[in-house]
Write an enzyme that holds these catalytic residues in place. Sequence first.
Site, short mmCIF file in Angstrom:
data_model
loop_
_atom_site.label_atom_id
_atom_site.label_comp_id
_atom_site.label_asym_id
_atom_site.label_seq_id
_atom_site.Cartn_x
_atom_site.Cartn_y
_atom_site.Cartn_z
N SER A 50 0.80 -1.23 0.00
CA SER A 50 0.00 0.00 0.00
C SER A 50 0.84 1.28 0.00
O SER A 50 0.33 2.34 -0.35
CB SER A 50 -0.94 0.02 1.21
OG SER A 50 -0.22 -0.18 2.40
N ASP A 340 -3.26 8.51 6.97
CA ASP A 340 -4.17 7.65 7.74
C ASP A 340 -3.31 6.88 8.74
O ASP A 340 -2.10 7.09 8.78
CB ASP A 340 -5.01 6.77 6.78
CG ASP A 340 -4.24 5.62 6.16
OD1 ASP A 340 -3.09 5.36 6.57
OD2 ASP A 340 -4.80 4.97 5.25
N HIS A 343 -0.36 5.08 6.83
CA HIS A 343 0.30 5.55 5.61
C HIS A 343 0.71 7.02 5.69
O HIS A 343 -0.02 7.82 6.27
CB HIS A 343 -0.61 5.34 4.40
CG HIS A 343 -1.05 3.92 4.25
ND1 HIS A 343 -2.29 3.49 4.62
CD2 HIS A 343 -0.38 2.83 3.80
CE1 HIS A 343 -2.38 2.18 4.40
NE2 HIS A 343 -1.24 1.76 3.90
#
Length: 368
Positions: A50, A340, A343
């Site tokens: 991610s 977030d 991340h």
Amino acid sequence: MGLPSYLKPYLLYLLFRLLNVTTTNSTKPLKQEAVLFGGNFPALYVIGDSLVDPGNNNYLLTLVRANFKPYGSNFEGGKATGRFSDGKTIADYIAIYYGLPLAPAYMGLSKKEKNNLSTSINYASASCGIFPDTGKQFGRCLSMNVQIDLLNKTIEKNLKKKFKTQSELSNHLSESLFMTAIGVNDYAFTYKKNATDANEFAIKLLNEFLIQLERLYSLGARNFFINNIKPLGCYPNIIAKTVPRGSCDDSLNLAIDIFNVQLRESLSHMHRTLSNTSFLYSDYFNFMLGLRGPSSNQVSSNLLNTTSPCCPKVYNGGSTTTCLPFSKACKEPDMFIFFDPRHPTQIANFMYAISCFQERQVCHVVID
Ligand SMILES: *[C@@H]1O[C@H](CO)[C@@H](O)[C@H](O)[C@H]1NC(C)=O
Ligand SMILES: *[C@@H]1O[C@H](CO)[C@@H](O)[C@H](O)[C@H]1NC(C)=O
Ligand SMILES: *[C@@H]1O[C@H](CO)[C@@H](O)[C@H](O)[C@H]1NC(C)=O
Ligand SMILES: *[C@@H]1O[C@H](CO)[C@@H](O)[C@H](O)[C@H]1NC(C)=O
Ligand SMILES: *[C@@H]1O[C@H](CO)[C@@H](O)[C@H](O)[C@H]1NC(C)=O
């Protein structure tokens, strides 16, 4: 690479202070340095999770996606592409540095586009990792071996059409850059802190990673940009639950560091044993620790928020552990290093690029 217009001067000042920038240039230039920092790659191929997924998971049956607002608020005027950030990822900044287009998500390409693309593809997939089973409890994702299967398919089905002779194709692959940023999900979802021996786990994970790197080599890759694993123990989703609250989980970071140290040594070994390889090792772990501040227990800066995510704005590590479509986000992501709970923000990714390419603090050419 131009400075984004929103980058306020005091942030730059802060950046240089945080990264403890030295301006002396003591090392002699190396041949590989010219290759890896010189920036003459025809293409960038990205393998990862991610941190660098540009939207592959949008096409997979999974809950782990970021293709909704407030993600992407700083991306091309506010596009939620599937990137797990408010803006560009480190893969995007690496492409920009090398003068290449941002590598598009493989899963989003039409057959026609695949056949007409020889300047970068990104196979990265959120929630997946190096072990084939990692992250599968959340739905589908592309683990490292599958990403390399897809790259192989790209070569067999698409690049072979684009490059008429085998030697043109080999040249393309051996001149391209292959970037990896993967492995943290193996620690987040597969490593069990109390039940797993950290050394054993690191060795098993590294073996699997090296097998996959050798597959890349056998496909024709020669230039590698390898990011080590981030300090998960200092990320908001972890430090919301530590005692004292906000302190890093040092035992988790130590376990990850075992992997990183051995990875660094293994790349030297690979560089010696596999002909014509160049490796750039990026110490993403210490970069993110540096942003947080000098101590794992205290936060050094009161200008950038290094402990809480921008989204959700109110985050206590409780039931909501991610940024959701209805989450309230902060107004200025540029004041946070985390977008977030898992991340980084675009500003953190931008600082990474400066530290890697301009200051050469984070990125080092692997020599014997
Ligand atoms: C292939 O890509 C080039 C450059 O991006 C573009 O100019 C061209 O129209 C494309 N061709 C096809 C058949 O899509
Ligand atoms: C792991 O071990 C620590 C200390 O030995 C203990 O406090 C904690 O509850 C254990 N966690 C789990 C999930 O067993
Ligand atoms: C790539 O695909 C070809 C053809 O399917 C196969 O023979 C080869 O073993 C694959 N290579 C790797 C590294 O997976
Ligand atoms: C290494 O590079 C040389 C010179 O370009 C080439 O002749 C040789 O085939 C390469 N070897 C491998 C294993 O790629
Ligand atoms: C970081 O942001 C959160 C949420 O906006 C806030 O509660 C916290 O006090 C901030 N921390 C620092 C050190 O400014």
